[in-house]
Design an enzyme around this catalytic site. Structure first.
Site, PDB file in Angstrom:
ATOM      1  N   PRO A   5      42.485  39.421  36.263  1.00 24.74           N
ATOM      2  CA  PRO A   5      43.674  39.694  35.454  1.00 24.74           C
ATOM      3  C   PRO A   5      43.350  40.111  34.025  1.00 24.74           C
ATOM      4  O   PRO A   5      42.416  39.595  33.412  1.00 24.74           O
ATOM      5  CB  PRO A   5      44.419  38.355  35.452  1.00 24.74           C
ATOM      6  N   ASN A   6      44.131  41.058  33.574  1.00 22.29           N
ATOM      7  CA  ASN A   6      44.086  41.587  32.198  1.00 22.29           C
ATOM      8  C   ASN A   6      42.911  42.537  31.940  1.00 22.29           C
ATOM      9  O   ASN A   6      42.834  43.154  30.882  1.00 22.29           O
ATOM     10  CB  ASN A   6      44.093  40.452  31.157  1.00 22.29           C
ATOM     11  N   ARG A  13      42.660  45.703  24.835  1.00 19.01           N
ATOM     12  CA  ARG A  13      42.877  44.268  24.738  1.00 19.01           C
ATOM     13  C   ARG A  13      41.837  43.643  23.818  1.00 19.01           C
ATOM     14  O   ARG A  13      40.636  43.730  24.103  1.00 19.01           O
ATOM     15  CB  ARG A  13      42.712  43.709  26.154  1.00 19.01           C
ATOM     16  N   TYR A  18      36.377  42.142  23.518  1.00 18.87           N
ATOM     17  CA  TYR A  18      36.023  42.800  24.782  1.00 18.87           C
ATOM     18  C   TYR A  18      35.542  44.243  24.634  1.00 18.87           C
ATOM     19  O   TYR A  18      35.195  44.877  25.632  1.00 18.87           O
ATOM     20  CB  TYR A  18      37.226  42.759  25.738  1.00 18.87           C
ATOM     21  N   ASN A  69      34.154  39.987  37.744  1.00 22.17           N
ATOM     22  CA  ASN A  69      34.628  39.357  36.517  1.00 22.17           C
ATOM     23  C   ASN A  69      35.998  38.787  36.861  1.00 22.17           C
ATOM     24  O   ASN A  69      36.980  39.527  36.927  1.00 22.17           O
ATOM     25  CB  ASN A  69      34.727  40.348  35.359  1.00 22.17           C
ATOM     26  N   ALA A  72      40.541  35.129  33.716  1.00 21.29           N
ATOM     27  CA  ALA A  72      41.030  33.754  33.537  1.00 21.29           C
ATOM     28  C   ALA A  72      40.922  32.912  34.812  1.00 21.29           C
ATOM     29  O   ALA A  72      40.862  31.677  34.738  1.00 21.29           O
ATOM     30  CB  ALA A  72      42.478  33.797  33.061  1.00 21.29           C
ATOM     31  N   HIS A  75      38.399  30.008  35.289  1.00 24.18           N
ATOM     32  CA  HIS A  75      38.600  28.657  34.774  1.00 24.18           C
ATOM     33  C   HIS A  75      39.693  27.897  35.510  1.00 24.18           C
ATOM     34  O   HIS A  75      39.975  26.755  35.180  1.00 24.18           O
ATOM     35  CB  HIS A  75      38.960  28.736  33.279  1.00 24.18           C
ATOM     36  N   ASP A  82      36.901  29.634  46.865  1.00 23.10           N
ATOM     37  CA  ASP A  82      36.843  29.419  48.312  1.00 23.10           C
ATOM     38  C   ASP A  82      36.739  30.738  49.061  1.00 23.10           C
ATOM     39  O   ASP A  82      36.036  30.837  50.074  1.00 23.10           O
ATOM     40  CB  ASP A  82      38.076  28.638  48.785  1.00 23.10           C
ATOM     41  N   GLU A  93      28.554  36.819  38.833  1.00 26.40           N
ATOM     42  CA  GLU A  93      29.723  36.567  37.975  1.00 26.40           C
ATOM     43  C   GLU A  93      29.438  37.148  36.591  1.00 26.40           C
ATOM     44  O   GLU A  93      28.394  36.866  36.006  1.00 26.40           O
ATOM     45  CB  GLU A  93      29.940  35.050  37.896  1.00 26.40           C
ATOM     46  N   HIS A  95      30.895  37.904  32.620  1.00 29.00           N
ATOM     47  CA  HIS A  95      31.868  37.754  31.533  1.00 29.00           C
ATOM     48  C   HIS A  95      31.422  38.616  30.370  1.00 29.00           C
ATOM     49  O   HIS A  95      30.270  38.515  29.925  1.00 29.00           O
ATOM     50  CB  HIS A  95      32.003  36.287  31.105  1.00 29.00           C
ATOM     51  N   ILE A  96      32.323  39.451  29.917  1.00 22.29           N
ATOM     52  CA  ILE A  96      32.014  40.366  28.812  1.00 22.29           C
ATOM     53  C   ILE A  96      31.726  39.569  27.544  1.00 22.29           C
ATOM     54  O   ILE A  96      30.766  39.840  26.821  1.00 22.29           O
ATOM     55  CB  ILE A  96      33.208  41.325  28.605  1.00 22.29           C
ATOM     56  N   ARG A 102      33.434  30.177  22.933  1.00 23.11           N
ATOM     57  CA  ARG A 102      34.889  30.289  22.747  1.00 23.11           C
ATOM     58  C   ARG A 102      35.556  28.939  23.050  1.00 23.11           C
ATOM     59  O   ARG A 102      34.897  27.911  23.013  1.00 23.11           O
ATOM     60  CB  ARG A 102      35.411  31.431  23.632  1.00 23.11           C
ATOM     61  N   ARG A 106      37.295  27.598  28.358  1.00 25.48           N
ATOM     62  CA  ARG A 106      36.523  28.700  28.963  1.00 25.48           C
ATOM     63  C   ARG A 106      35.102  28.278  29.330  1.00 25.48           C
ATOM     64  O   ARG A 106      34.327  29.079  29.855  1.00 25.48           O
ATOM     65  CB  ARG A 106      36.459  29.896  27.999  1.00 25.48           C
TER      66      ARG A 106
END
Ligand code: DQA
Length: 140
Positions: A5-6, A13, A18, A69, A72, A75, A82, A93, A95-96, A102, A106
């Site tokens: 998401p996002n 954003r 980011y 990625n 949200a 978390h 699953d 995995e 994360h930018i 942070r 997170r």
């Protein structure tokens, strides 16, 4: 390559966090530098059920590995964890941002302990590192 998401808003954003690269530019750049012999497919969703369904389809596809990625959902989502465990394709995995520098919420990931690798805080370059990591892993 899966983005949660996002991440469709990349480039617009919170550019201080980011960066200014859009998702389309990121995907084009990755296609251009993908290790030879690697075919990439991209999927982004803001809907957890759609992402869960997309991950399930991997079970019936010739997919060797995933870069995700989860945004949200990292978390919050036992469902995404699953689903990734169910399909059993290795995943990296990404994360930018450096999530550990942070907010405390997170710092925990529902995915990291079942991931092949975790790349954090390298900006959008982290996706390229993830591809390279998958390639090395698949070469075995
Ligand atoms: C993110 C970090 C997450 O905490 C956040 O919710 C995101 C993006 C990152 O790429 O740094 O949406 O996964």
């Amino acid at each position: 390559m899966l983005n949660g998401p996002n991440l469709n808003l990349l480039g617009r954003r919170e550019p201080g966090v980011y960066g200014t690269t859009t998702l389309q530019e990121l995907e084009n750049g990755l296609s251009a530098i993908a290790p030879s012999g690697m075919m990439l497919e991209f999927f982004q969703s803001n809907h957890e059920g759609q992402m869960t369904d997309r991950i399930h389809r991997v079970m019936d596809e010739p997919v060797d590995g995933l870069v995700i990625n989860p945004g949200a959902w990292t978390h919050t989502s036992v469902a995404i964890r699953d689903a990734l465990s169910a399909v059993a394709a290795p995943f990296v995995e990404v994360h930018i941002s450096n999530v550990h520098a942070r907010e405390a919420f997170r710092h925990h990931s529902y995915l990291s302990d079942v991931a092949l690798a975790v790349i954090v805080g390298c900006g959008t370059q982290g996706y390229a590192f993830a591809l390279e990591t998958l390639k090395q892993h698949l070469k075995g």
